[in-house]
Design a protein around this motif. Sequence first.
Motif, mmCIF file in Angstrom:
data_model
loop_
_atom_site.group_PDB
_atom_site.id
_atom_site.type_symbol
_atom_site.label_atom_id
_atom_site.label_comp_id
_atom_site.label_asym_id
_atom_site.label_seq_id
_atom_site.Cartn_x
_atom_site.Cartn_y
_atom_site.Cartn_z
ATOM 1 N N ASP A 102 -16.347 -25.827 -6.634
ATOM 2 C CA ASP A 102 -15.792 -25.297 -5.395
ATOM 3 C C ASP A 102 -16.507 -24.650 -4.374
ATOM 4 N N HIS A 103 -17.699 -24.490 -4.591
ATOM 5 C CA HIS A 103 -18.777 -23.924 -3.953
ATOM 6 C C HIS A 103 -19.489 -24.812 -2.867
ATOM 7 N N ARG A 104 -19.860 -24.166 -1.880
ATOM 8 C CA ARG A 104 -20.562 -24.804 -0.754
ATOM 9 C C ARG A 104 -21.821 -24.030 -0.699
ATOM 10 N N VAL A 105 -23.045 -24.682 -0.908
ATOM 11 C CA VAL A 105 -24.310 -24.103 -1.070
ATOM 12 C C VAL A 105 -25.277 -24.702 0.352
ATOM 13 N N LEU A 106 -25.938 -23.528 0.788
ATOM 14 C CA LEU A 106 -26.780 -23.991 1.861
ATOM 15 C C LEU A 106 -28.030 -23.939 1.219
ATOM 16 N N LEU A 107 -29.106 -25.101 1.251
ATOM 17 C CA LEU A 107 -30.501 -24.923 0.764
ATOM 18 C C LEU A 107 -31.546 -24.830 1.926
ATOM 19 N N SER A 108 -32.120 -24.030 2.095
ATOM 20 C CA SER A 108 -33.367 -24.030 3.149
ATOM 21 C C SER A 108 -34.472 -24.671 2.306
ATOM 22 N N GLY A 109 -35.253 -25.499 2.800
ATOM 23 C CA GLY A 109 -36.201 -26.020 2.083
ATOM 24 C C GLY A 109 -35.762 -27.275 1.123
ATOM 25 N N ALA A 110 -34.496 -27.917 1.569
ATOM 26 C CA ALA A 110 -33.904 -28.983 0.726
ATOM 27 C C ALA A 110 -34.811 -30.220 0.694
ATOM 28 N N GLY A 111 -35.579 -30.253 1.645
ATOM 29 C CA GLY A 111 -36.534 -31.409 1.456
ATOM 30 C C GLY A 111 -37.841 -31.408 0.681
ATOM 31 N N VAL B 137 -29.388 -20.569 -0.887
ATOM 32 C CA VAL B 137 -30.551 -20.578 -1.697
ATOM 33 C C VAL B 137 -31.816 -20.774 -0.967
ATOM 34 N N HIS B 138 -32.451 -19.816 -0.645
ATOM 35 C CA HIS B 138 -33.746 -19.967 0.285
ATOM 36 C C HIS B 138 -34.858 -20.370 -0.376
ATOM 37 N N LEU B 139 -35.146 -21.885 -0.464
ATOM 38 C CA LEU B 139 -36.261 -22.376 -1.035
ATOM 39 C C LEU B 139 -37.562 -22.792 -0.068
ATOM 40 N N ALA B 140 -37.570 -22.715 1.130
ATOM 41 C CA ALA B 140 -38.547 -22.961 2.041
ATOM 42 C C ALA B 140 -39.517 -22.254 1.807
ATOM 43 N N SER B 141 -40.885 -22.884 1.825
ATOM 44 C CA SER B 141 -42.181 -22.408 1.680
ATOM 45 C C SER B 141 -43.066 -23.239 2.218
ATOM 46 N N THR B 142 -44.402 -22.552 2.492
ATOM 47 C CA THR B 142 -45.361 -23.304 3.077
ATOM 48 C C THR B 142 -46.572 -22.690 2.489
ATOM 49 N N THR B 143 -47.676 -23.742 2.310
ATOM 50 C CA THR B 143 -48.885 -23.369 1.977
ATOM 51 C C THR B 143 -49.767 -23.576 3.276
ATOM 52 N N SER B 144 -49.281 -23.902 4.302
ATOM 53 C CA SER B 144 -50.244 -23.945 5.610
ATOM 54 C C SER B 144 -50.964 -22.670 5.567
ATOM 55 N N SER B 145 -52.246 -22.992 6.195
ATOM 56 C CA SER B 145 -53.175 -22.006 6.372
ATOM 57 C C SER B 145 -53.025 -21.197 7.696
ATOM 58 N N GLN B 146 -52.085 -21.592 8.493
ATOM 59 C CA GLN B 146 -51.777 -20.932 9.764
ATOM 60 C C GLN B 146 -50.766 -19.692 9.615
ATOM 61 N N ALA C 254 -24.675 -33.588 -8.447
ATOM 62 C CA ALA C 254 -24.282 -34.056 -9.564
ATOM 63 C C ALA C 254 -23.186 -33.204 -10.414
ATOM 64 N N ARG C 255 -23.054 -31.985 -9.783
ATOM 65 C CA ARG C 255 -21.816 -31.223 -10.405
ATOM 66 C C ARG C 255 -20.843 -30.938 -9.381
ATOM 67 N N GLY C 256 -21.038 -31.803 -8.306
ATOM 68 C CA GLY C 256 -19.776 -31.524 -7.301
ATOM 69 C C GLY C 256 -20.043 -30.475 -6.272
ATOM 70 N N VAL C 257 -21.176 -29.936 -6.221
ATOM 71 C CA VAL C 257 -21.182 -28.691 -5.381
ATOM 72 C C VAL C 257 -21.317 -29.387 -3.844
ATOM 73 N N LYS C 258 -20.681 -29.043 -2.925
ATOM 74 C CA LYS C 258 -21.041 -29.379 -1.455
ATOM 75 C C LYS C 258 -22.246 -28.792 -0.813
ATOM 76 N N LEU C 259 -23.204 -29.579 -0.229
ATOM 77 C CA LEU C 259 -24.371 -28.970 -0.016
ATOM 78 C C LEU C 259 -24.603 -29.055 1.801
ATOM 79 N N ARG C 260 -25.472 -28.299 1.858
ATOM 80 C CA ARG C 260 -25.876 -28.062 3.601
ATOM 81 C C ARG C 260 -27.327 -27.804 3.477
ATOM 82 N N ALA C 261 -28.046 -28.392 4.562
ATOM 83 C CA ALA C 261 -29.494 -28.055 4.437
ATOM 84 C C ALA C 261 -30.020 -27.519 5.652
ATOM 85 N N LEU C 262 -30.909 -26.566 5.593
ATOM 86 C CA LEU C 262 -31.657 -26.066 6.760
ATOM 87 C C LEU C 262 -33.217 -26.555 6.312
ATOM 88 N N VAL C 263 -33.615 -27.503 7.346
ATOM 89 C CA VAL C 263 -35.319 -27.991 6.907
ATOM 90 C C VAL C 263 -35.929 -27.975 8.131
#
Length: 191
Positions: free
Chosen positions: A15-24, A88-97, A37-46
């Motif tokens: 029944d949940h809808r989850v936004l994942l930042s950094g889904a890629g 769920v905020h997963l977005a990250s970077t190891t950029s040197s900038q 796999a558990r039927g959660v509806k997904l959205r992505a911010l990339v």
Amino acid sequence: MTSSKVAMASSEISDHRVLLSGAGGFLGRQLARYLAARGVKLRALVRDASTLKARNPDLQFESVAEWQAGRENQAVLDTLLEGVTTVVHLASTTSSQAGDRQETHLAMPEALLDAASGSSVQRFISLSSVKAVAGEAHPSPLVPDAIPAPNSDYGRFKLAAEKLVSEHRANSALATYTLRLPMVYALELAG
């Protein structure tokens, strides 16, 4: 757990809808597969929608939006968050900038929290890193109340992001969590 409890838990999560930042990214792809796999509806911010599709050809996202660094993203986020229960905020970077790190670790979660506080979102989960506390070599085991002493720009940005999430005004409207992960390794990851 009995089969009826498993079925109930499965229906509750679907029944949940989850936004994942950094889904890629590496963790984002793993979490997206698990939730789908558990039927959660997904959205992505990339940062790049074409990369997300190339890395996840088997995953279906209800919608995908690209983060526009240095631009106003509020209208996009408001639309993306409609009906979302968890971010769920997963977005990250190891950029040197420093500018890239500022955008990903601070500007993006702040904009997400701003938008989430006036939406259907009930939970905001941000992933951090043990590097917010210490570097690779630490003289003793880390304990929960260790005083943070990051020794890299990446760690300092992660610590600043933890503080941003814990002190953001959205805390009055939704539950916020920061999970500080240990080092994550995989064959496909650099570093």
